[in-house]
Scaffold this active site. Sequence first.
Site, PDB file in Angstrom:
ATOM      1  N   GLY A 128       0.819  -1.200   0.000  1.00 29.25           N
ATOM      2  CA  GLY A 128       0.000   0.000   0.000  1.00 29.25           C
ATOM      3  C   GLY A 128       0.852   1.248   0.000  1.00 29.25           C
ATOM      4  N   HIS A 131      -0.565   8.841   2.026  1.00 30.08           N
ATOM      5  CA  HIS A 131      -0.218  10.254   2.105  1.00 30.08           C
ATOM      6  C   HIS A 131       1.282  10.503   2.255  1.00 30.08           C
ATOM      7  CE1 HIS A 131      -4.502  10.722   3.857  1.00 30.08           C
ATOM      8  NE2 HIS A 131      -4.520  10.993   2.576  1.00 30.08           N
ATOM      9  N   PHE A 132       1.876   9.926   3.293  1.00 29.39           N
ATOM     10  CA  PHE A 132       3.245  10.292   3.626  1.00 29.39           C
ATOM     11  C   PHE A 132       4.174   9.091   3.773  1.00 29.39           C
ATOM     12  CE2 PHE A 132       0.483  13.496   5.840  1.00 29.39           C
ATOM     13  CZ  PHE A 132       0.586  14.446   4.831  1.00 29.39           C
ATOM     14  N   GLY A 133       3.768   7.926   3.284  1.00 33.60           N
ATOM     15  CA  GLY A 133       4.628   6.761   3.399  1.00 33.60           C
ATOM     16  C   GLY A 133       4.092   5.618   2.576  1.00 33.60           C
ATOM     17  N   ASP A 249     -10.129  11.754   8.154  1.00 33.34           N
ATOM     18  CA  ASP A 249     -10.027  11.220   6.783  1.00 33.34           C
ATOM     19  C   ASP A 249     -10.797   9.904   6.665  1.00 33.34           C
ATOM     20  OD1 ASP A 249      -9.269  11.332   4.131  1.00 33.34           O
ATOM     21  OD2 ASP A 249      -7.354  10.318   4.456  1.00 33.34           O
TER      22      ASP A 249
END
Length: 575
Positions: A128, A131-133, A249
């Site tokens: 997967g 957003h940030f990783g 989110d």
Amino acid sequence: MGTCTSKPPRPNLYAPPGEEVVYTEDDSKSPAKNDSKTGKKTPMFPFYSPSPAHYLFGKKSTSSPANSTPAKFFRRPPSPAKHMKAMFLRRKGGVKGVDEEEDWGGLDKSFGFSKEFKSCYEVGKEVGRGHFGYTCAAKCLKGELKGQQVAVKIISKSKMTTAIAIEDVRREVKILKGLKGHENLAQFYDAFEDKDNVYIVMELCEGGELLDRILARGGKYSEDDAKAIMGQILKVVAFCHLQGVVHRDLKPENFLFSTMDEKSQLKAIDFGLSDFVRPDGKLNDIVGSAYYVAPEVLHRSYSTEADVWSTGVIVYILLCGSRPFWARTESGIFRAVVKADPSFDEEPWPSLSVEAKDFVKRLLNKDPRKRMTAAQALSHSWIRNYNDVEVPIDINIFRLMKVYMRSTPLRKAALRALSKTSTTDDVFYLEKQFALLEPNKHNCINLESIRSALMKHETDAMRESRTPEILTSLNVLQYRRMNFEEFSAAALNVHQMEALDQWEQHTRCAYEIFEKDGNRAIVIEELASELGVGPSVLVLSVIRDWIRPNDGKLSFLGFVKLLHGVSIRSIGSGK
């Protein structure tokens, strides 16, 4: 981001940075079928097309001015997309590319996590990216989890180019640690770091995203199947809110199934955009995903109610297979969220139950004060009897109780009268909440019983400051008890009742009760004093309309105003 998904990452289906994001139905990459009349391909699941907000949170950011949302999207008001973009760039290092490895002023990127990751886990394939990783499957090599498969979210320190980005990672780990234990949360195991990365080790969920299940069903769930999904979502949302955490989110991509079994447990993931909020506090960052963002988020003042809106969007999609708010551009989506009303006229809504439509409408109320809380939603007639869904403690009742106990005797009498007209749903909800606060043998609650109830439900996220803050706000109950009748008045949400179609009927009936039990002759100066305002000419001229001229008692108008609570500002504005 699919933090713990075992599913390969989707290809990037979004418009590249620098291009105006305009979607047609064919832009969706969902399966398509041929139209027999036109010969054109139309998507089988038109409700799902990629969120225009997604490219704002892709794995890369560039310094190109063209990467900004075109100014023509919004003239009045400014595009919320720009705020989302600005937030992302602040977190990722402003105008510099996030892939550049620079010192950025000597930022301290040490988190104090264990540095033994590589000796504890064997990393496998990527499953997967968010957003940030990105996330990989991994095998635990030692310890309690030895031999088990886990998910590892890997965040590169080279991309932490601002203090905000570092604090985001620190807060995400703190939230995950604090929320450990709920059955509908992907379990957090540990956090590690080395000189290059931060590693967040989580439960591996192998059943795929809720979004994929929706697509596989052709975009629609039966009411019973939707209840099974929503019961789990609302339970975990109510749990997070009690602990003081707003997810920010919530969407089908951020709920995973534990296994491929049809009745597998659902797990919430991805707290990378989550934040803590105090009981009376507000957040102002515009973050989230376009189709699921609440109106008040776009107005930059929101709290836990924003998550409830997102759950309303999810259940709307589950029940009818289309989104409640749609436009071809990102700016259009935001305008629809703020101004448009979802449609309940087209199929299958006419054939769905009245309770289902009421449930969705009360989640998608644009006024957050009138929106149901997650715990109230679990008490709604549409869902409460399905599989004996448990109703958790509602964080909102403590705020209402605090306001009630600081109210004047006159307003308390008005609230007690209104509580006697409560709906069946409200009575069920209030009875559940009262029982959860552990009333004593006299069927009363006090500060000690509330303390005991909170200690049973608190986690590390709540223990540090939230529980003491709640107890301090209710300190008056240290010296007195509250029975169920008074609790019903204290925990009743007037704004939510005002959203009901029967509001006029409720208030008329309550006023009749108030006339018998609490109304009395008063003078204008006394009413001004009770409301905590000075007897200015403006205040007196407004309040005079609240009193009946024939006997000096509170009029119906004054009664309704009193129910809502009054401030100097509201009196001055005539609201």
